[in-house]
Design a protein around this motif. Structure first.
Motif, PDB file in Angstrom:
ATOM      1  N   ARG A   8       1.016  -0.967   0.617  1.00 49.39           N
ATOM      2  CA  ARG A   8      -0.049  -0.190   0.107  1.00 49.39           C
ATOM      3  C   ARG A   8       0.718   1.198   0.319  1.00 49.39           C
ATOM      4  N   GLN A   9       2.061   1.759  -0.510  1.00 49.46           N
ATOM      5  CA  GLN A   9       2.634   2.545  -0.213  1.00 49.46           C
ATOM      6  C   GLN A   9       3.172   2.249  -1.895  1.00 49.46           C
ATOM      7  N   ALA A  10       3.161   3.748  -2.810  1.00 49.83           N
ATOM      8  CA  ALA A  10       3.768   3.763  -4.085  1.00 49.83           C
ATOM      9  C   ALA A  10       5.529   4.149  -3.907  1.00 49.83           C
ATOM     10  N   GLU A  11       6.622   3.264  -3.362  1.00 47.53           N
ATOM     11  CA  GLU A  11       7.857   4.135  -3.301  1.00 47.53           C
ATOM     12  C   GLU A  11       8.671   2.530  -4.219  1.00 47.53           C
ATOM     13  N   CYS A  12       9.714   3.173  -5.231  1.00 43.47           N
ATOM     14  CA  CYS A  12      10.291   2.263  -5.550  1.00 43.47           C
ATOM     15  C   CYS A  12      11.229   2.307  -5.278  1.00 43.47           C
ATOM     16  N   PRO A  13      11.228   0.286  -4.725  1.00 40.90           N
ATOM     17  CA  PRO A  13      12.098  -0.220  -3.621  1.00 40.90           C
ATOM     18  C   PRO A  13      14.110  -0.120  -4.666  1.00 40.90           C
ATOM     19  N   LYS A  14      13.856   0.017  -6.167  1.00 41.58           N
ATOM     20  CA  LYS A  14      14.955  -0.300  -6.835  1.00 41.58           C
ATOM     21  C   LYS A  14      15.680   0.668  -6.388  1.00 41.58           C
ATOM     22  N   GLU A  15      14.889   1.930  -6.280  1.00 40.40           N
ATOM     23  CA  GLU A  15      16.241   3.493  -6.299  1.00 40.40           C
ATOM     24  C   GLU A  15      16.546   3.500  -5.043  1.00 40.40           C
ATOM     25  N   LYS A  16      15.355   2.918  -4.224  1.00 39.00           N
ATOM     26  CA  LYS A  16      15.690   3.301  -2.869  1.00 39.00           C
ATOM     27  C   LYS A  16      16.841   2.289  -1.767  1.00 39.00           C
ATOM     28  N   ILE A  17      16.774   1.587  -2.408  1.00 35.20           N
ATOM     29  CA  ILE A  17      17.752   0.605  -1.935  1.00 35.20           C
ATOM     30  C   ILE A  17      19.650   1.306  -2.692  1.00 35.20           C
ATOM     31  N   ILE A  18      19.062   1.705  -3.664  1.00 33.85           N
ATOM     32  CA  ILE A  18      20.718   2.556  -4.653  1.00 33.85           C
ATOM     33  C   ILE A  18      20.790   3.586  -4.147  1.00 33.85           C
ATOM     34  N   SER A  19      19.810   4.238  -3.395  1.00 34.87           N
ATOM     35  CA  SER A  19      19.818   6.020  -2.682  1.00 34.87           C
ATOM     36  C   SER A  19      20.731   5.111  -1.531  1.00 34.87           C
ATOM     37  N   ASP A  20      20.165   4.349  -0.791  1.00 37.95           N
ATOM     38  CA  ASP A  20      20.560   3.918   0.818  1.00 37.95           C
ATOM     39  C   ASP A  20      21.531   3.334   0.578  1.00 37.95           C
ATOM     40  N   LEU A  21      22.396   3.056  -0.276  1.00 34.58           N
ATOM     41  CA  LEU A  21      23.925   2.752   0.166  1.00 34.58           C
ATOM     42  C   LEU A  21      24.600   3.378  -0.603  1.00 34.58           C
ATOM     43  N   LEU A  22      24.453   4.530  -1.750  1.00 37.21           N
ATOM     44  CA  LEU A  22      25.176   5.473  -1.617  1.00 37.21           C
ATOM     45  C   LEU A  22      25.167   7.296  -0.891  1.00 37.21           C
ATOM     46  N   GLY A  23      23.852   6.917   0.027  1.00 37.56           N
ATOM     47  CA  GLY A  23      24.044   7.863   0.857  1.00 37.56           C
ATOM     48  C   GLY A  23      24.997   7.382   2.282  1.00 37.56           C
TER      49      GLY A  23
END
Length: 261
Positions: A171-186
């Motif tokens: 029930r969330q419109a969030e892209c897990p692929k974008e998030k994991i890349i962003s989290d790892l780099l961040g």
């Protein structure tokens, strides 16, 4: 490239074939939802099918709810069906139809009537094992609902290899692929040049290229579980993949690409 510290895998069509044939469920479901029972002329039917097939092809790899959001907008645009649902309702119905097929496969797998190798892209487990032994952090990022990805990874015996599995949050419109890349780099623990993304859809390839990570396309033939699917190959080339293979059978080539040759 230098030795990677992290590898992000797409799941469906990259490691698992449990959901092979999902397009054969989604395309007619979208067509029927748009048509709304209207008797279409040959020209209308051909135009509709072409639009739906084109969208499904170019949207492969994104979170399902975004595909269903497009469906809701397209139902409104055509105006043939007065009963327009929202994206979550369309997603629930599509998942129900798809899971009839997937559930049968899972039950055969979990009961031992079929071997898990029947649903793994060839060479995938060997590559995962070698990378895991080399202490490379491995992740799954998938547009499929998170609980389903976890269950299917466990059923296929590959769950243990991953430091994290990231499916679509319910029930969330969030892209897990974008998030994991962003989290790892961040986090600062992994630089872009120490990261590789492997997948069969343009979404993960595009995200990898934008982040500066290596982008390796897996143009898998999901029926044979080996060899190149030319439709996927064209899609991945257009997305800018750094290299494309059809499976993981050439283990040494893959290890070399990941800096472990």
């Amino acid at each position: 490239m230098s030795t990677v510290k992290a590898v992000i895998f797409d799941f469906d069509g990259t490691i698992s074939t449990l959901r092979a044939g999902w397009e054969e469920v989604m395309i007619p479901f979208m067509q029927e939802s748009i048509a709304g029972g209207r008797a279409l002329t040959e020209a209308e039917e051909a135009r509709l099918r072409a639009e739906v097939e084109s969208y499904v092809d170019q949207s492969t790899g994104i979170q399902t709810v975004f595909q269903m959001q497009w469906l809701a907008e397209t139902v409104r645009r055509y105006g043939w069906n007065n009963e327009v649902m929202d994206q979550w309702q369309y997603k629930a119905e599509y998942n129900r139809l798809l899971m009839e097929k997937v559930e049968r496969r899972l039950q055969l797998l979990e009961s031992g009537k079929l071997e898990r190798e029947n649903f793994l892209i060839k060479g995938s487990e060997q590559l995962l094992d070698r990378l895991h032994q080399a202490d490379i952090a491995l992740y799954v990022a998938s547009g499929t609902d998170h609980p389903d990805v976890e269950r299917e990874a466990k059923a296929l015996g590959v769950y243990r290899y991953f430091a994290g599995i990231h499916g679509a949050p319910l029930r969330q419109a969030e892209c897990p692929k974008e998030k994991i890349i962003s989290d790892l780099l961040g986090s600062g623990a992994t630089a872009a040049e120490q990261m590789a993304v492997i997948g069969d859809g343009k979404v993960e390839i595009t995200l990898a290229k934008a982040s500066g990570a290596a982008a390796y396309g897996l143009a898998s033939d999901e029926l044979r579980r080996e060899g190149i699917n030319p439709v996927k190959e064209a899609r991945l080339l257009a997305a800018g993949a750094d290299w494309i293979a059809g499976d993981f059978l050439n283990l040494e080539e893959w290890l070399g690409r990941l800096g472990l040759g």
